[in-house]
Design a protein around this motif. Structure first.
Motif, PDB file in Angstrom:
ATOM      1  N   THR A  71     -38.698 -27.499 -30.309  1.00  0.00           N
ATOM      2  CA  THR A  71     -38.275 -27.916 -31.648  1.00  0.00           C
ATOM      3  C   THR A  71     -37.226 -26.971 -32.204  1.00  0.00           C
ATOM      4  OG1 THR A  71     -40.472 -28.865 -32.065  1.00  0.00           O
ATOM      5  CG2 THR A  71     -39.085 -28.444 -33.976  1.00  0.00           C
ATOM      6  N   SER A  72     -37.403 -25.668 -31.958  1.00  0.00           N
ATOM      7  CA  SER A  72     -36.396 -24.705 -32.433  1.00  0.00           C
ATOM      8  C   SER A  72     -35.055 -24.940 -31.751  1.00  0.00           C
ATOM      9  CB  SER A  72     -36.874 -23.275 -32.195  1.00  0.00           C
ATOM     10  OG  SER A  72     -36.819 -22.912 -30.830  1.00  0.00           O
ATOM     11  N   LEU A  73     -35.086 -25.346 -30.487  1.00  0.00           N
ATOM     12  CA  LEU A  73     -33.844 -25.665 -29.772  1.00  0.00           C
ATOM     13  C   LEU A  73     -33.139 -26.846 -30.431  1.00  0.00           C
ATOM     14  CD1 LEU A  73     -31.846 -25.587 -27.376  1.00  0.00           C
ATOM     15  CD2 LEU A  73     -33.504 -26.972 -26.091  1.00  0.00           C
ATOM     16  N   VAL A  74     -33.882 -27.904 -30.728  1.00  0.00           N
ATOM     17  CA  VAL A  74     -33.297 -29.078 -31.390  1.00  0.00           C
ATOM     18  C   VAL A  74     -32.741 -28.702 -32.754  1.00  0.00           C
ATOM     19  CG1 VAL A  74     -33.837 -31.320 -32.424  1.00  0.00           C
ATOM     20  CG2 VAL A  74     -34.705 -30.755 -30.151  1.00  0.00           C
ATOM     21  N   SER A  75     -33.465 -27.889 -33.498  1.00  0.00           N
ATOM     22  CA  SER A  75     -33.000 -27.450 -34.809  1.00  0.00           C
ATOM     23  C   SER A  75     -31.711 -26.648 -34.680  1.00  0.00           C
ATOM     24  CB  SER A  75     -34.079 -26.600 -35.483  1.00  0.00           C
ATOM     25  OG  SER A  75     -33.609 -26.035 -36.681  1.00  0.00           O
ATOM     26  N   SER A  76     -31.671 -25.746 -33.700  1.00  0.00           N
ATOM     27  CA  SER A  76     -30.474 -24.924 -33.486  1.00  0.00           C
ATOM     28  C   SER A  76     -29.267 -25.780 -33.143  1.00  0.00           C
ATOM     29  CB  SER A  76     -30.745 -23.909 -32.370  1.00  0.00           C
ATOM     30  OG  SER A  76     -29.589 -23.156 -32.080  1.00  0.00           O
ATOM     31  N   ILE A  77     -29.458 -26.728 -32.233  1.00  0.00           N
ATOM     32  CA  ILE A  77     -28.350 -27.602 -31.819  1.00  0.00           C
ATOM     33  C   ILE A  77     -27.906 -28.487 -32.978  1.00  0.00           C
ATOM     34  CG2 ILE A  77     -27.748 -29.553 -30.332  1.00  0.00           C
ATOM     35  CD1 ILE A  77     -27.698 -26.902 -28.873  1.00  0.00           C
ATOM     36  N   THR A  78     -28.860 -28.984 -33.764  1.00  0.00           N
ATOM     37  CA  THR A  78     -28.514 -29.827 -34.915  1.00  0.00           C
ATOM     38  C   THR A  78     -27.670 -29.054 -35.914  1.00  0.00           C
ATOM     39  OG1 THR A  78     -30.570 -31.102 -34.687  1.00  0.00           O
ATOM     40  CG2 THR A  78     -29.436 -31.206 -36.808  1.00  0.00           C
ATOM     41  N   CYS A  79     -28.100 -27.841 -36.227  1.00  0.00           N
ATOM     42  CA  CYS A  79     -27.347 -27.001 -37.159  1.00  0.00           C
ATOM     43  C   CYS A  79     -25.939 -26.730 -36.629  1.00  0.00           C
ATOM     44  CB  CYS A  79     -28.086 -25.697 -37.391  1.00  0.00           C
ATOM     45  SG  CYS A  79     -27.216 -24.507 -38.436  1.00  0.00           S
ATOM     46  N   ALA A  80     -25.854 -26.319 -35.360  1.00  0.00           N
ATOM     47  CA  ALA A  80     -24.551 -25.996 -34.771  1.00  0.00           C
ATOM     48  C   ALA A  80     -23.653 -27.229 -34.705  1.00  0.00           C
ATOM     49  CB  ALA A  80     -24.744 -25.407 -33.378  1.00  0.00           C
ATOM     50  N   ALA A  81     -24.229 -28.385 -34.366  1.00  0.00           N
ATOM     51  CA  ALA A  81     -23.435 -29.609 -34.255  1.00  0.00           C
ATOM     52  C   ALA A  81     -22.874 -30.033 -35.615  1.00  0.00           C
ATOM     53  CB  ALA A  81     -24.288 -30.733 -33.667  1.00  0.00           C
ATOM     54  N   LEU A  82     -23.679 -29.904 -36.666  1.00  0.00           N
ATOM     55  CA  LEU A  82     -23.198 -30.264 -38.000  1.00  0.00           C
ATOM     56  C   LEU A  82     -22.046 -29.360 -38.422  1.00  0.00           C
ATOM     57  CD1 LEU A  82     -26.587 -30.967 -39.814  1.00  0.00           C
ATOM     58  CD2 LEU A  82     -24.776 -32.620 -39.374  1.00  0.00           C
ATOM     59  N   LEU A  83     -22.167 -28.070 -38.110  1.00  0.00           N
ATOM     60  CA  LEU A  83     -21.121 -27.125 -38.496  1.00  0.00           C
ATOM     61  C   LEU A  83     -19.873 -27.269 -37.643  1.00  0.00           C
ATOM     62  CD1 LEU A  83     -23.291 -23.893 -38.996  1.00  0.00           C
ATOM     63  CD2 LEU A  83     -22.383 -25.409 -40.766  1.00  0.00           C
ATOM     64  N   SER A  84     -20.056 -27.469 -36.339  1.00  0.00           N
ATOM     65  CA  SER A  84     -18.927 -27.463 -35.409  1.00  0.00           C
ATOM     66  C   SER A  84     -18.313 -28.847 -35.225  1.00  0.00           C
ATOM     67  CB  SER A  84     -19.389 -26.922 -34.049  1.00  0.00           C
ATOM     68  OG  SER A  84     -18.333 -26.944 -33.115  1.00  0.00           O
ATOM     69  N   ASP A  85     -19.154 -29.833 -34.908  1.00  0.00           N
ATOM     70  CA  ASP A  85     -18.632 -31.166 -34.590  1.00  0.00           C
ATOM     71  C   ASP A  85     -18.300 -31.978 -35.831  1.00  0.00           C
ATOM     72  OD1 ASP A  85     -19.072 -30.410 -31.988  1.00  0.00           O
ATOM     73  OD2 ASP A  85     -20.934 -31.543 -31.768  1.00  0.00           O
ATOM     74  N   HIS A  86     -19.010 -31.740 -36.916  1.00  0.00           N
ATOM     75  CA  HIS A  86     -18.834 -32.559 -38.118  1.00  0.00           C
ATOM     76  C   HIS A  86     -18.287 -31.757 -39.295  1.00  0.00           C
ATOM     77  CE1 HIS A  86     -20.968 -35.822 -36.082  1.00  0.00           C
ATOM     78  NE2 HIS A  86     -21.854 -34.916 -35.710  1.00  0.00           N
ATOM     79  N   HIS A  87     -18.023 -30.477 -39.086  1.00  0.00           N
ATOM     80  CA  HIS A  87     -17.395 -29.619 -40.101  1.00  0.00           C
ATOM     81  C   HIS A  87     -18.128 -29.670 -41.443  1.00  0.00           C
ATOM     82  CE1 HIS A  87     -14.198 -29.242 -37.163  1.00  0.00           C
ATOM     83  NE2 HIS A  87     -14.089 -30.558 -37.123  1.00  0.00           N
ATOM     84  N   ALA A  88     -19.456 -29.690 -41.374  1.00  0.00           N
ATOM     85  CA  ALA A  88     -20.266 -29.727 -42.590  1.00  0.00           C
ATOM     86  C   ALA A  88     -20.330 -28.342 -43.225  1.00  0.00           C
ATOM     87  CB  ALA A  88     -21.678 -30.211 -42.260  1.00  0.00           C
ATOM     88  N   PRO A  89     -20.552 -28.282 -44.526  1.00  0.00           N
ATOM     89  CA  PRO A  89     -20.760 -26.972 -45.174  1.00  0.00           C
ATOM     90  C   PRO A  89     -22.003 -26.286 -44.599  1.00  0.00           C
ATOM     91  CG  PRO A  89     -20.385 -28.702 -46.800  1.00  0.00           C
ATOM     92  CD  PRO A  89     -20.575 -29.391 -45.492  1.00  0.00           C
ATOM     93  N   LEU A  90     -22.052 -24.981 -44.744  1.00  0.00           N
ATOM     94  CA  LEU A  90     -23.159 -24.216 -44.176  1.00  0.00           C
ATOM     95  C   LEU A  90     -24.508 -24.699 -44.695  1.00  0.00           C
ATOM     96  CD1 LEU A  90     -24.299 -21.887 -42.528  1.00  0.00           C
ATOM     97  CD2 LEU A  90     -23.798 -20.360 -44.445  1.00  0.00           C
ATOM     98  N   VAL A  91     -24.605 -24.967 -45.985  1.00  0.00           N
ATOM     99  CA  VAL A  91     -25.889 -25.393 -46.550  1.00  0.00           C
ATOM    100  C   VAL A  91     -26.343 -26.709 -45.932  1.00  0.00           C
ATOM    101  CG1 VAL A  91     -24.823 -26.613 -48.501  1.00  0.00           C
ATOM    102  CG2 VAL A  91     -27.174 -25.732 -48.702  1.00  0.00           C
ATOM    103  N   VAL A  92     -25.392 -27.598 -45.610  1.00  0.00           N
ATOM    104  CA  VAL A  92     -25.748 -28.870 -44.968  1.00  0.00           C
ATOM    105  C   VAL A  92     -26.218 -28.629 -43.536  1.00  0.00           C
ATOM    106  CG1 VAL A  92     -24.855 -31.110 -44.197  1.00  0.00           C
ATOM    107  CG2 VAL A  92     -24.191 -30.191 -46.432  1.00  0.00           C
ATOM    108  N   GLY A  93     -25.534 -27.724 -42.837  1.00  0.00           N
ATOM    109  CA  GLY A  93     -25.949 -27.400 -41.471  1.00  0.00           C
ATOM    110  C   GLY A  93     -27.355 -26.835 -41.434  1.00  0.00           C
TER     111      GLY A  93
END
Length: 317
Positions: A71-93
């Motif tokens: 689960t921590s892996l999925v959370s980490s990838i989700t956060c990184a993907a939002l920041l990197s692939d979707h250019h979301a703000p940090l709070v959204v990531g």
């Protein structure tokens, strides 16, 4: 009295002995007792401690959750993907990573608490499925571009001489210690884990309490995933899953200390520190690559045996 004190603080004394041993051992004496090594050890136990605490909540309620690391892996990838692939703000990531952990916790909770499926099988299945989903989404390539600098700083910087990542972990530790030891939620969870039939007879909503335990576990695993992203500077597809056994070793070692025979937050932190310090000492002493894995496995087996014996002596099933 001395016997009780020995049980409560035996692991702390053993930790002190390990520190003394590697501090004077010629092969590790130059590097082990240094501020740099202390910072490295504390930084390394940050994620493991939170994962261990995540596993405690279902365990206290009588269930295993082997999916916390995945689960921590999925959370980490989700956060990184939002920041990197979707250019979301940090709070959204960060919010997205936490939400991913909560979703996994909700799924586990529904399957185990509501549908009454075996937690052992369900969470092993989840732990197998999630890394596969991550491999499919990422193509086996880590996500490290455009990770917000404040998040990187959290994982690599220091504050007041300690790794920055330790400070939010300290808040998590304090909050979870309070919930498990000082609130009605914690008392009900212990009652359900000790005897669910008796808990049901006295009016405790067993299904709701078990459900909540898995949701909290997923949320804490989500927090661990955010910290993992900070520590790695992104989402790495091979990171996180390998922390399951060190986290479980910390949990069961913690069951032999502070409150012997019961899974407890402070004992888990001491257990995580013991494992990290021992592995650090072995590494600095020049031990072969396979030695830390053998140590982690042996520590887990011994900890399970000792914590089980202590629980039986207390009369806890």
């Amino acid at each position: 009295m001395s016997r009780v004190l020995g049980e409560r603080y035996g692991l702390l004394l053993l930790l002190a002995g390990v520190c003394l041993f590697f501090g004077v051992l010629p092969a590790s004496a130059a590097a082990f007792p240094t501020a740099a090594n202390l910072q490295a050890v504390l930084g390394n136990i940050a994620v493991v401690s939170v994962l261990g605490i995540a596993a405690i909540f279902p365990l206290v309620g009588g269930h295993f959750d082997f999916s916390v690391a995945a689960t921590s892996l999925v959370s980490s990838i989700t956060c990184a993907a939002l920041l990197s692939d979707h250019h979301a703000p940090l709070v959204v990531g960060i919010a997205g990573g936490l939400l991913a952990g909560l979703v996994v916790g909700l799924v586990n909770a529904t399957l185990v608490a509501v549908l009454r499926l075996n937690a052992f099988i369900v969470t092993i299945g989840t732990a197998t499925l999630l890394p596969g989903v991550v491999q499919w989404y990422t193509g086996g390539v880590g996500i490290t571009r455009d990770i917000a600098q404040p998040l990187r700083d959290l994982g690599s910087g220091t504050w007041l001489g300690l790794p920055r990542v330790i400070w939010p972990v300290a808040l998590v530790i304090a909050a979870c210690w309070f919930v498990l030891g000082q609130t009605a939620v914690g008392r009900r969870l212990h009652a359900v884990g000790s005897n669910p039939a008796a808990a049901r007879l006295v009016g405790i909503p067993v299904t709701r309490v078990s459900f909540l335990a898995f949701v909290i576990s997923g949320g804490l695993a989500g927090v661990a995933g955010i910290l993992l992203t900070a520590r790695n500077g992104g989402g790495l597809v091979t990171s996180g899953v390998d922390l399951l056994f060190p986290a479980l070793a910390a949990v069961f070692l913690g069951g032999t200390a502070i409150d012997p025979g019961r899974y407890n937050v402070l004992g888990t932190v001491v257990g995580a520190l013991f494992v990290a310090v021992s592995v650090s000492g072995l590494t600095l002493a020049g031990a072969a690559d396979w030695v830390p894995d053998v140590f982690n496995g042996a520590a887990l087996v011994v900890a399970v045996a000792v914590s089980t014996l202590l629980a039986r002596r207390r009369g806890t099933p």
